[in-house]
Design an enzyme around this catalytic site. Structure first.
Site, PDB file in Angstrom:
ATOM      1  N   PRO A 147       0.814  -1.217   0.000  1.00 60.73           N
ATOM      2  CA  PRO A 147       0.000   0.000   0.000  1.00 60.73           C
ATOM      3  C   PRO A 147       0.849   1.270   0.000  1.00 60.73           C
ATOM      4  O   PRO A 147       0.365   2.341  -0.329  1.00 60.73           O
ATOM      5  CB  PRO A 147      -0.795  -0.109   1.293  1.00 60.73           C
ATOM      6  CG  PRO A 147      -0.748  -1.543   1.677  1.00 60.73           C
ATOM      7  CD  PRO A 147       0.583  -2.039   1.192  1.00 60.73           C
ATOM      8  N   GLU A 188       1.476  -8.335   8.367  1.00 62.70           N
ATOM      9  CA  GLU A 188       1.467  -6.864   8.465  1.00 62.70           C
ATOM     10  C   GLU A 188       2.321  -6.229   7.389  1.00 62.70           C
ATOM     11  O   GLU A 188       2.255  -5.026   7.144  1.00 62.70           O
ATOM     12  CB  GLU A 188       1.962  -6.419   9.850  1.00 62.70           C
ATOM     13  CG  GLU A 188       1.015  -6.774  10.981  1.00 62.70           C
ATOM     14  CD  GLU A 188      -0.433  -6.417  10.602  1.00 62.70           C
ATOM     15  OE1 GLU A 188      -1.267  -7.347  10.556  1.00 62.70           O
ATOM     16  OE2 GLU A 188      -0.668  -5.242  10.259  1.00 62.70           O
ATOM     17  N   ARG A 212      -1.801  -8.082 -20.864  1.00 61.32           N
ATOM     18  CA  ARG A 212      -2.755  -7.841 -21.953  1.00 61.32           C
ATOM     19  C   ARG A 212      -2.176  -6.895 -22.994  1.00 61.32           C
ATOM     20  O   ARG A 212      -2.702  -6.779 -24.095  1.00 61.32           O
ATOM     21  CB  ARG A 212      -4.072  -7.268 -21.412  1.00 61.32           C
ATOM     22  CG  ARG A 212      -3.982  -5.900 -20.788  1.00 61.32           C
ATOM     23  CD  ARG A 212      -5.291  -5.473 -20.158  1.00 61.32           C
ATOM     24  NE  ARG A 212      -6.307  -5.182 -21.143  1.00 61.32           N
ATOM     25  CZ  ARG A 212      -6.402  -4.020 -21.797  1.00 61.32           C
ATOM     26  NH1 ARG A 212      -5.505  -3.068 -21.563  1.00 61.32           N
ATOM     27  NH2 ARG A 212      -7.381  -3.815 -22.668  1.00 61.32           N
ATOM     28  N   ASP A 262      -8.137   1.908 -25.148  1.00 60.47           N
ATOM     29  CA  ASP A 262      -8.445   1.737 -23.727  1.00 60.47           C
ATOM     30  C   ASP A 262      -8.729   3.054 -23.031  1.00 60.47           C
ATOM     31  O   ASP A 262      -8.267   4.104 -23.458  1.00 60.47           O
ATOM     32  CB  ASP A 262      -7.199   1.192 -22.998  1.00 60.47           C
ATOM     33  CG  ASP A 262      -7.115  -0.312 -23.083  1.00 60.47           C
ATOM     34  OD1 ASP A 262      -6.057  -0.845 -22.747  1.00 60.47           O
ATOM     35  OD2 ASP A 262      -8.108  -0.918 -23.514  1.00 60.47           O
TER      36      ASP A 262
END
Ligand code: 4FV
Length: 225
Positions: A70, A97, A134, A149
Site C-alpha cells: 500500500p 502486516e 494484456r 483503452d
C-alpha cells in the site's frame, strides 16, 4: 486471455513459495516486529534465499523486481505500458502486516493497486500481471483493442453501445448509427472529455489535449454547468 497466452508461449508465469526457502526447522517466514506492535512481519531470509535460488544473484537479474504494498507508487496504465516492455518481471507479494524493511532493497519498484489494505500481495500481483500482459502483442488478439483503452490517451473511455438499437426505452445515440465516421469520432472524443470532466477532472491535467479537444471541452463545461 492469459491462459491462452501461456499456451501460445507468449507468456511464462511461475509462482515461488518462499516458505520452501525458509532456514528455520519450522520453515518460519514471519516473525514479531522489533519494538513491539501487533501482527507479524515477513522475514528477509526466505525471500532473499528464494530469489537467489530461482532467479540467481540479484545484481545479475535482467528484469524488474516489483514489490506490492500500500506504500507503493499507484499502479497506472502508463506504468503497465512501461512494464510491458520488460522481458522479465519478478513480483514480491506481501503477507501479514508487511515486509521487513530490508526486503525492499531487492525491489526496483514498489507498486500499490489502491489505497486500501488487503490480506496479501497476491491479488495485487495478479492485477499487475493482467494489466501488463494484456499489452503483450498477440495476447488480446487483434492489438487494436487496447489502443482505445481508458487511459490510453489519459482520458476515460467514451460510452459504447452494441445491439439492440433500443432497450428498455434506451436508444443508441443516432450519431453512432449515421455511418459518418468524422461525426462519430468527434462525438466519441467529446463524450470521453465529458466523462473525464465529470468523473476524473484530475486526469485532464496529465492528458495531451489538442486545440480541437479544448474546444470540445469548453462545450462540455458549458453543457454541464
Ligand atoms: C496492497 C495494495 C496491499 C498489505 C498488508 C498485504 C497488503 C499485507 N499491495 N497494493 N493495496 N497489501 O494491501 O499492493 O501484507
Amino acid at each position: 486471455m492469459l491462459g491462452r497466452a501461456r499456451e501460445q508461449g507468449l507468456l511464462r508465469l511461475s509462482v515461488v513459495n518462499f516458505r520452501d526457502y525458509a532456514e528455520s526447522k519450522h520453515k518460519n517466514v514471519d516473525d514479531e516486529p522489533y519494538g513491539g506492535g501487533a501482527g507479524m512481519l515477513l522475514k528477509p531470509e526466505p525471500i532473499y534465499n528464494a530469489f537467489a535460488s530461482v532467479l540467481g544473484p540479484r545484481e545479475a537479474y535482467p528484469g524488474k523486481v516489483l514489490l506490492m504494498s500500500p506504500q507503493g507508487t499507484p499502479f497506472t496504465q502508463r506504468i503497465a505500458e512501461s512494464l510491458a516492455k520488460e522481458d522479465d518481471l519478478a513480483i514480491l507479494c506481501g503477507h501479514y502486516e508487511g515486509f521487513d524493511e530490508r526486503i525492499r532493497h531487492l525491489a526496483d519498484m514498489e507498486l500499490s493497486i489502491g489505497d486500501y489494505v488487503l490480506t496479501g500481495g497476491e491479488l495485487p500481483a495478479m492485477v499487475v500481471i493482467d494489466g501488463v500482459c494484456r499489452l503483450i502483442p498477440g495476447v488480446l488478439g487483434e492489438d487494436a483493442s487496447h489502443q482505445a483503452d481508458s487511459y490510453a490517451d489519459g482520458l476515460l473511455e467514451h460510452p459504447h453501445y452494441t445491439r439492440p438499437r433500443q432497450y428498455l426505452g434506451m436508444d443508441v445515440p443516432d450519431v453512432l448509427l449515421s455511418g459518418n465516421h468524422e461525426e462519430i469520432r468527434l462525438w466519441r472524443r467529446k463524450e470521453s472529455l465529458r466523462r473525464t470532466w465529470l468523473r476524473r477532472r484530475d486526469l485532464l491535467a496529465g492528458a495531451d489535449l489538442s486545440a480541437e479537444d479544448m474546444k470540445l471541452l469548453d462545450d462540455v463545461k458549458r453543457e454541464e454547468e
